[in-house]
Design a protein around this motif. Structure first.
Motif, PDB file in Angstrom:
ATOM      1  N   ALA A  22       0.828  -1.209   0.000  1.00 37.07           N
ATOM      2  CA  ALA A  22       0.000   0.000   0.000  1.00 37.07           C
ATOM      3  C   ALA A  22       0.862   1.259   0.000  1.00 37.07           C
ATOM      4  O   ALA A  22       0.517   2.257  -0.650  1.00 37.07           O
ATOM      5  N   GLU A  23       1.992   1.232   0.693  1.00 37.84           N
ATOM      6  CA  GLU A  23       2.880   2.390   0.710  1.00 37.84           C
ATOM      7  C   GLU A  23       3.585   2.586  -0.635  1.00 37.84           C
ATOM      8  O   GLU A  23       3.983   3.706  -0.971  1.00 37.84           O
ATOM      9  N   VAL A  40       9.941   0.809  -8.693  1.00 31.90           N
ATOM     10  CA  VAL A  40       8.864   0.796  -7.701  1.00 31.90           C
ATOM     11  C   VAL A  40       9.345   0.056  -6.460  1.00 31.90           C
ATOM     12  O   VAL A  40       9.963  -1.014  -6.572  1.00 31.90           O
ATOM     13  N   PRO A  41       9.096   0.581  -5.267  1.00 35.33           N
ATOM     14  CA  PRO A  41       9.546  -0.101  -4.047  1.00 35.33           C
ATOM     15  C   PRO A  41       8.906  -1.478  -3.909  1.00 35.33           C
ATOM     16  O   PRO A  41       7.785  -1.708  -4.373  1.00 35.33           O
ATOM     17  N   PRO A  42       9.608  -2.411  -3.282  1.00 38.58           N
ATOM     18  CA  PRO A  42       9.037  -3.733  -3.035  1.00 38.58           C
ATOM     19  C   PRO A  42       7.959  -3.653  -1.950  1.00 38.58           C
ATOM     20  O   PRO A  42       7.936  -2.710  -1.167  1.00 38.58           O
ATOM     21  N   PRO A  43       7.060  -4.637  -1.927  1.00 38.68           N
ATOM     22  CA  PRO A  43       7.011  -5.836  -2.765  1.00 38.68           C
ATOM     23  C   PRO A  43       6.268  -5.648  -4.091  1.00 38.68           C
ATOM     24  O   PRO A  43       6.194  -6.567  -4.883  1.00 38.68           O
ATOM     25  N   LEU A  44       5.707  -4.454  -4.322  1.00 35.95           N
ATOM     26  CA  LEU A  44       4.968  -4.234  -5.564  1.00 35.95           C
ATOM     27  C   LEU A  44       5.907  -4.202  -6.764  1.00 35.95           C
ATOM     28  O   LEU A  44       5.564  -4.721  -7.836  1.00 35.95           O
ATOM     29  N   ALA A  73      -2.600 -10.399  -6.371  1.00 38.73           N
ATOM     30  CA  ALA A  73      -1.632 -10.594  -5.298  1.00 38.73           C
ATOM     31  C   ALA A  73      -1.535  -9.375  -4.391  1.00 38.73           C
ATOM     32  O   ALA A  73      -1.282  -9.504  -3.190  1.00 38.73           O
ATOM     33  N   ARG A  74      -1.713  -8.161  -4.954  1.00 36.02           N
ATOM     34  CA  ARG A  74      -1.582  -6.917  -4.191  1.00 36.02           C
ATOM     35  C   ARG A  74      -2.879  -6.111  -4.346  1.00 36.02           C
ATOM     36  O   ARG A  74      -2.981  -5.265  -5.230  1.00 36.02           O
ATOM     37  N   PRO A  75      -3.870  -6.343  -3.493  1.00 34.70           N
ATOM     38  CA  PRO A  75      -5.141  -5.613  -3.629  1.00 34.70           C
ATOM     39  C   PRO A  75      -5.001  -4.092  -3.620  1.00 34.70           C
ATOM     40  O   PRO A  75      -5.767  -3.417  -4.317  1.00 34.70           O
ATOM     41  N   PRO A  76      -4.066  -3.480  -2.859  1.00 31.43           N
ATOM     42  CA  PRO A  76      -3.964  -2.013  -2.926  1.00 31.43           C
ATOM     43  C   PRO A  76      -3.636  -1.474  -4.320  1.00 31.43           C
ATOM     44  O   PRO A  76      -3.885  -0.296  -4.601  1.00 31.43           O
ATOM     45  N   ALA A  95      -4.177   8.601   1.856  1.00 27.51           N
ATOM     46  CA  ALA A  95      -4.350   7.365   2.627  1.00 27.51           C
ATOM     47  C   ALA A  95      -3.070   6.999   3.368  1.00 27.51           C
ATOM     48  O   ALA A  95      -3.112   6.552   4.524  1.00 27.51           O
ATOM     49  N   ARG A  96      -1.916   7.181   2.716  1.00 35.49           N
ATOM     50  CA  ARG A  96      -0.652   6.869   3.382  1.00 35.49           C
ATOM     51  C   ARG A  96      -0.401   7.809   4.555  1.00 35.49           C
ATOM     52  O   ARG A  96       0.090   7.391   5.604  1.00 35.49           O
ATOM     53  N   ARG A  97      -0.767   9.098   4.394  1.00 38.49           N
ATOM     54  CA  ARG A  97      -0.592  10.049   5.494  1.00 38.49           C
ATOM     55  C   ARG A  97      -1.488   9.681   6.671  1.00 38.49           C
ATOM     56  O   ARG A  97      -1.079   9.744   7.835  1.00 38.49           O
TER      57      ARG A  97
END
Length: 253
Positions: A110-111, A141-145, A172-175, A207-209
């Motif tokens: 998500a991040e 792109v940062p992991p794990p995405l 695999a990554r719903p966000p 959302a991240r904030r």
């Protein structure tokens, strides 16, 4: 409860505090080159125990498992009633470690979504089509995405339809599902996605904030345990116990 049993319980609490689960988000980042740190004796003991039963583990879980096994062995002659508790904890560690790892990976994915949205916005705005933008953006792109996008690009390069490869990432990554939907819309229909991607990036940053603020609000609650169980007893031992001992000595004389 005898003094020995009390000391055993106190030591077990200290071990539990030392093994309190830590957020392994740094472990999701690419590892630095060079030899890694040597594992300690507790980690090696836990790894051998997992290997003996055919279970899959990790460094943190192996260390916790090894510490609980040592705690169980120590408690057998000191407080046999408490030894099964340590053994039950050792049996539950693999399941708890797997759940914790899944939760942390979901948070890390998500991040990573806002960064992925910004990178795809730049790539698509520069005129690159999605099949050409994916190999440029995915490694950044940062992991794990990021690794999932790299894997999708490799599969599409070897013949799998790009839509199916990206659908795997969304499953695999719903966000990342809103981002994947916009990318597939641009790929299939040629829909301009500049403004939708900018709006999605703003929503993801918000959302991240909010998630960071919620995490900060939980810090005082997490500090209650060491404060109540460690700081306050130490303060009492240093300020209350000495006068009581002196007073008891004066009464005896």
């Amino acid at each position: 409860m005898s003094v020995a049993s009390g000391l055993a319980v106190a030591w077990g609490l200290l071990v539990a505090v030392a093994l309190w689960p830590r957020r392994p988000r740094r472990a999701l980042r690419p590892a630095a080159t060079g030899p890694g740190p040597r594992s300690g004796p507790l980690t090696r003991l836990g790894r051998r125990a997992r290997t003996a039963v055919g279970a899959r583990g990790d460094g943190e879980g192996d260390r916790q498992l090894g510490a609980l096994l040592v705690l169980a062995v120590v408690l057998i002659p000191v407080a046999p009633v408490l030894a099964p508790i340590a053994l039950v904890g050792a049996a539950l560690i693999p399941w708890l470690a797997a759940r914790r790892r899944q939760r942390f990976e979901a948070d890390a994915a998500a991040e990573a979504v806002p960064d992925a949205v910004d990178l795809f916005s730049l790539a698509l705005a520069s005129g690159l089509p999605l099949p050409s933008a994916l190999p440029v953006v995915a490694p950044r792109v940062p992991p794990p995405l990021g690794p999932d996008l790299v894997d999708a690009e490799i599969r599409s390069r070897h013949g799998e339809p790009l839509a199916e490869a990206l659908d795997r990432v969304a499953e695999a990554r719903p966000p990342a599902r809103p981002l994947v939907r916009l990318l597939l819309a641009a790929h299939r229909d040629g829909t301009p996605v500049g403004e939708p991607l900018a709006r999605l990036a703003e929503e993801q940053r918000l959302a991240r904030r909010r998630a960071a603020e919620a995490e900060a609000r939980r810090v005082p609650v997490r500090l209650l345990f060491p404060l109540v169980c460690c700081t306050l007893p130490a303060f009492g031992l240093l300020t209350v116990v000495p006068p009581v001992v002196v007073a008891l000595g004066d009464l005896r004389t």
